[in-house]
Motif scaffolding. Structure first.
Motif, PDB file in Angstrom:
ATOM      1  N   ALA A   1      16.354 -17.415   1.050  1.00 32.99           N
ATOM      2  CA  ALA A   1      17.474 -17.128   2.110  1.00 32.99           C
ATOM      3  C   ALA A   1      16.958 -17.223   3.366  1.00 32.99           C
ATOM      4  CB  ALA A   1      18.012 -15.775   1.914  1.00 32.99           C
ATOM      5  N   ASP A   2      15.485 -17.061   3.494  1.00 31.52           N
ATOM      6  CA  ASP A   2      15.121 -17.377   4.748  1.00 31.52           C
ATOM      7  C   ASP A   2      14.637 -18.723   5.035  1.00 31.52           C
ATOM      8  OD1 ASP A   2      14.546 -14.738   5.989  1.00 31.52           O
ATOM      9  OD2 ASP A   2      12.713 -14.450   4.802  1.00 31.52           O
ATOM     10  N   ALA A   3      14.253 -19.478   4.007  1.00 34.30           N
ATOM     11  CA  ALA A   3      14.095 -20.740   3.971  1.00 34.30           C
ATOM     12  C   ALA A   3      15.475 -21.558   4.313  1.00 34.30           C
ATOM     13  CB  ALA A   3      13.466 -21.321   2.795  1.00 34.30           C
ATOM     14  N   ALA A   4      16.440 -21.151   3.945  1.00 31.95           N
ATOM     15  CA  ALA A   4      17.748 -21.806   3.853  1.00 31.95           C
ATOM     16  C   ALA A   4      18.304 -21.255   5.400  1.00 31.95           C
ATOM     17  CB  ALA A   4      18.658 -21.473   2.922  1.00 31.95           C
ATOM     18  N   GLY A   5      17.861 -20.538   5.953  1.00 30.03           N
ATOM     19  CA  GLY A   5      18.399 -20.044   7.304  1.00 30.03           C
ATOM     20  C   GLY A   5      19.636 -19.310   7.223  1.00 30.03           C
ATOM     21  N   ILE A   6      19.674 -18.246   6.043  1.00 22.74           N
ATOM     22  CA  ILE A   6      20.868 -17.548   5.531  1.00 22.74           C
ATOM     23  C   ILE A   6      20.707 -16.006   5.998  1.00 22.74           C
ATOM     24  CG2 ILE A   6      22.583 -16.849   3.852  1.00 22.74           C
ATOM     25  CD1 ILE A   6      21.892 -19.418   2.421  1.00 22.74           C
ATOM     26  N   PRO A   7      21.266 -15.279   6.783  1.00 23.23           N
ATOM     27  CA  PRO A   7      21.120 -13.773   6.992  1.00 23.23           C
ATOM     28  C   PRO A   7      21.209 -13.219   5.822  1.00 23.23           C
ATOM     29  CG  PRO A   7      22.408 -14.869   8.767  1.00 23.23           C
ATOM     30  CD  PRO A   7      22.149 -15.904   7.727  1.00 23.23           C
ATOM     31  N   TYR A   8      20.489 -12.112   5.520  1.00 23.69           N
ATOM     32  CA  TYR A   8      20.660 -11.174   4.624  1.00 23.69           C
ATOM     33  C   TYR A   8      20.120  -9.588   5.054  1.00 23.69           C
ATOM     34  CZ  TYR A   8      15.787 -11.400   3.826  1.00 23.69           C
ATOM     35  OH  TYR A   8      14.105 -11.483   4.073  1.00 23.69           O
ATOM     36  N   VAL A   9      20.261  -8.779   4.267  1.00 19.75           N
ATOM     37  CA  VAL A   9      20.207  -7.229   4.688  1.00 19.75           C
ATOM     38  C   VAL A   9      18.993  -6.748   3.936  1.00 19.75           C
ATOM     39  CG1 VAL A   9      20.873  -4.896   5.188  1.00 19.75           C
ATOM     40  CG2 VAL A   9      22.391  -6.889   5.559  1.00 19.75           C
ATOM     41  N   ASP A  10      17.793  -6.394   4.524  1.00 19.49           N
ATOM     42  CA  ASP A  10      16.814  -5.808   3.667  1.00 19.49           C
ATOM     43  C   ASP A  10      17.164  -4.552   3.472  1.00 19.49           C
ATOM     44  OD1 ASP A  10      14.343  -5.683   2.694  1.00 19.49           O
ATOM     45  OD2 ASP A  10      12.979  -5.628   4.410  1.00 19.49           O
ATOM     46  N   ASN A  11      17.804  -4.449   2.050  1.00 17.14           N
ATOM     47  CA  ASN A  11      18.509  -3.193   1.438  1.00 17.14           C
ATOM     48  C   ASN A  11      17.571  -2.725   0.561  1.00 17.14           C
ATOM     49  OD1 ASN A  11      19.957  -1.088   0.351  1.00 17.14           O
ATOM     50  ND2 ASN A  11      21.223  -2.782  -0.833  1.00 17.14           N
ATOM     51  N   PRO A  12      16.908  -1.500   0.632  1.00 18.09           N
ATOM     52  CA  PRO A  12      15.940  -0.839  -0.296  1.00 18.09           C
ATOM     53  C   PRO A  12      16.817  -0.273  -1.576  1.00 18.09           C
ATOM     54  CG  PRO A  12      16.302   0.774   1.552  1.00 18.09           C
ATOM     55  CD  PRO A  12      17.154  -0.539   1.695  1.00 18.09           C
ATOM     56  N   HIS A  13      18.316  -0.077  -1.576  1.00 14.04           N
ATOM     57  CA  HIS A  13      18.869   0.460  -2.475  1.00 14.04           C
ATOM     58  C   HIS A  13      19.540  -0.239  -3.495  1.00 14.04           C
ATOM     59  CE1 HIS A  13      18.206   4.205   0.133  1.00 14.04           C
ATOM     60  NE2 HIS A  13      18.768   3.630   0.928  1.00 14.04           N
ATOM     61  N   ASP A  14      19.349  -0.245  -4.836  1.00 19.05           N
ATOM     62  CA  ASP A  14      19.850  -0.909  -5.750  1.00 19.05           C
ATOM     63  C   ASP A  14      20.974  -0.545  -6.270  1.00 19.05           C
ATOM     64  OD1 ASP A  14      19.309   1.162  -7.261  1.00 19.05           O
ATOM     65  OD2 ASP A  14      17.922  -0.011  -8.610  1.00 19.05           O
ATOM     66  N   ASP A  15      21.692   0.455  -5.540  1.00 18.34           N
ATOM     67  CA  ASP A  15      23.163   1.059  -5.808  1.00 18.34           C
ATOM     68  C   ASP A  15      24.168   0.693  -4.558  1.00 18.34           C
ATOM     69  OD1 ASP A  15      21.896   2.972  -4.359  1.00 18.34           O
ATOM     70  OD2 ASP A  15      22.122   4.270  -5.840  1.00 18.34           O
TER      71      ASP A  15
END
Length: 636
Positions: free
Chosen positions: A584-598
């Motif tokens: 996602a970083d390489a493609a320039g797509i924002p994401y949320v660094d979410n630590p929770h798998d639920d």
């Protein structure tokens, strides 16, 4: 204020007439505004052939109109009445053992049968003539959950071995191949003396050791036959109903039976499906989210979640997740609990005595949420990332070697989707089997390719051109190991994709708990399989450790033109999480660094400055500075 469409399947034919109006009043008070009728109730409107009993339905629809309820009508062809099967026994599905599938369930009839098609379009036409301009009726659902017969464990293969099916299959094969020799070459029939000399020698595949190509073509054929059946009813309805009434079908058994749902969607105005996260497990929520994306992408339009479960598993977070992925309406099944028949165990909103269950409050609360009230546009924009999926891969794995019968490509898809679901990378779906041009991929900057084993030359050419133009390709599981008839490629298992991925594959194995180590120091464990790869132009970023796989490549990066292919040769959820973020970083797509798998996050479909935060846990969760209440959601 805009009202979000919330509906329910009611079954007035199984409800005391004195309760019709109180039921509708209770529904209205709790946010419901449409009902769905007649999906499995053929015998209630045609108890004998040609004898119709519509008076009760007339009264009910008129009551709905007076009460302000819209109605979705269904053609009841998923569950034929006893008179039909008794009078026309040739309509029954024939099992591999040559015996008709026993009467008493639903879906036990053949959508290939000319007789059944005549009867099914007949009842559809009668209903459309009577209610095709009724002021309460807004649309029509063709049949119910088309996916083949339901065996006793509801997990069987698609089967149909009647004489009529065999004849149609031969005709389908002749149109596809032209000559028997061409079919023999495609299937690889020289082994075990399987070469045919005449079309009449070919039957449907009736035992599990039949060659892959035979099964794969049968499943393609069976998918086409279901599509024809849907199309015939849709065409029948369109000739009779008002232009304001739409046509849909409620899909199920998605991605695990090799049915071409995207093709079916061309024959409906509105895409809908039945999400049922019965247990409320995270895997179910992830699976539903994945299928929401497929439903939305089929027409790039909002879809309807036309059946879901009336219980706590479908929480505020679960409901909001449907909307976040593009659901323009949500409906439940059913309103009243049945005290008899096959589904008496199923949850409902009202008990036998007519008293509501507590879950009704969840629906009432959701109906008032301002976050869901703004309608979606008629056409939805593409997402910056997409998943490549392959029905042909599923078709091969349905009857492949025993270790493949649990659909490992689907497992690979779910593991990769779960990683992106957690971090909120927005995705569409792309049909690998139909992909012939890089133009289809142009809207996307990142493409996930999980376990797509079956590849064609046009697919590889399209992917290569897209990567050369700057696309980022993240590959997991076995990629490119099979041709469209389930044969391995030569001289290398992955020969068609070698130049794209930068390595050759000699073999692959079902290896659990194989450790792998990245050059950057991280360690992971493979969960499904590993591939024996030898780099050509690719650069090794990680290796397997321990045992006979020690020091073999585990992650390979290959630069192609302006783009990049990253291949994960072991399937691992944690490894996927690591590389989803990097891709996602390489493609320039924002994401949320979410630590929770639920917890899931997802950008709003039309307002990218907003993001959905969906907490499926039973405790509050904080993600990106946003605290979400348990089993709830926030749009911020």
């Amino acid at each position: 204020m805009t009202t979000f469409p919330i509906g329910i399947t009611h079954y007035p034919e199984h409800t005391d007439r004195a309760n019709w109006e109180p039921d509708l009043d209770c529904m209205a008070a709790n946010g419901f505004n449409f009902v769905r009728e007649l999906d499995i109730c053929w015998s209630k409107v045609e108890p004998r052939e040609g004898f119709y009993t519509f008076e009760w339905l007339d009264d009910y629809l008129d009551l709905c109109h007076r009460k302000g309820f819209s109605v979705v009508m269904c053609t009841p062809t998923a569950s034929p009445p006893p008179w039909l099967v008794t009078r026309y026994p040739d309509v029954q599905t024939v099992q591999a053992n040559g015996q008709p599938f026993p009467y008493g369930a639903r879906r036990q009839v053949s959508v290939i049968s000319a007789t059944y098609r005549r009867l099914a379009t007949g009842i559809a036409e009668v209903l459309a003539k009577r209610y095709g301009d009724h002021p309460a009726v807004i649309g029509w659902q063709v049949d119910n959950e088309l996916h083949g017969m339901e065996d006793f464990h509801m997990s069987g293969f698609c089967e149909e071995h009647s004489p009529e099916a065999i004849i149609r299959f031969r005709q389908w094969l002749a149109a596809r191949y032209g000559t028997v020799d061409a079919l023999n070459a495609a299937w690889g029939n020289g082994y075990w003396s399987r070469e045919y000399s005449e079309w009449d020698e070919i039957t449907t595949p009736q035992q599990p050791r039949c060659i892959n190509g035979w099964f794969m073509d049968f499943y393609r054929f069976y998918s086409d036959m279901n599509g024809e059946f849907l199309r015939l009813q849709a065409q029948t309805l369109r000739r009779q109903i008002a232009s304001r009434q739409w046509i849909t079908h409620n899909f199920t058994s998605i991605l695990n039976k090799g049915l071409d749902i995207t093709a079916y969607c061309r024959d409906v105005d509105l895409v809908s499906w039945d999400p049922y996260p019965y247990s409320g497990g995270i895997g179910e929520y992830v699976s539903c989210a994945m299928k929401h994306d497929l439903m939305r992408t089929a027409k790039r339009k909002p879809f309807w979640a036309i059946e879901t479960y009336p219980g706590e598993a479908v929480s505020q977070a679960c409901l909001a997740e449907m909307v976040a992925h593009g659901a323009a309406a949500i409906a439940y099944w059913p309103w009243r609990k049945f005290h008899y028949a096959q589904e008496k165990w199923h949850a409902a909103f009202i008990d036998y005595a007519g008293q509501p269950y507590p879950y009704l409050e969840t629906v009432a609360a959701f109906a008032k949420r301002p976050e869901i009230l703004e309608p979606l546009p008629a056409t939805l924009p593409p997402r910056p990332a997409a998943y490549l999926y392959s029905n042909d891969t599923i078709r091969c794995e349905l009857r492949d070697h025993p270790h493949d019968r649990k659909n490992p490509s689907l497992k690979s898809l779910e593991l990769l989707y779960r990683a992106k679901w957690q971090y909120g990378v927005p995705t569409d779906f792309v049909d690998a089997d139909a992909l012939v041009s890089a133009e289809t991929l142009a809207p996307h900057r990142l493409l996930f390719v999980p376990g797509v084993r079956v590849v064609t030359e046009p697919l590889v050419a399209a992917l290569t051109a897209w990567v050369e133009a700057g696309g980022i390709l993240l590959v997991t599981g076995k990629f490119g190991s099979l041709d469209p008839w389930g044969k391995h490629h030569t001289p290398h298992v992955n020969s068609p994709v070698t130049a794209l991925v930068g390595y050759t594959v000699r073999d692959d194995e079902w290896v659990h708990n194989q450790r792998l180590h990245l050059a950057t120091g991280e360690e992971f464990t493979s969960e499904v399989w590993v591939e024996h790869a030898t780099p050509t132009t690719g650069r090794v970023l990680g290796t397997f450790t321990g045992g006979e796989w020690d020091a073999r490549p585990a992650v390979i990066e290959n630069r192609v033109g302006q783009g990049c292919v990253i291949s994960l040769l072991g399937t691992s959820l944690d490894l996927n999480r690591h590389y989803v973020r990097l891709a996602a970083d390489a493609a320039g797509i924002p994401y949320v660094d979410n630590p929770h798998d639920d917890v899931a996050t997802l950008p709003h479909l039309t307002q990218p400055e907003k993001r959905w935060y969906l907490n499926h846990a039973r405790e509050p969760r904080t993600v990106g500075g946003v605290t979400i209440p348990p089993r709830d959601f926030i749009l911020a």
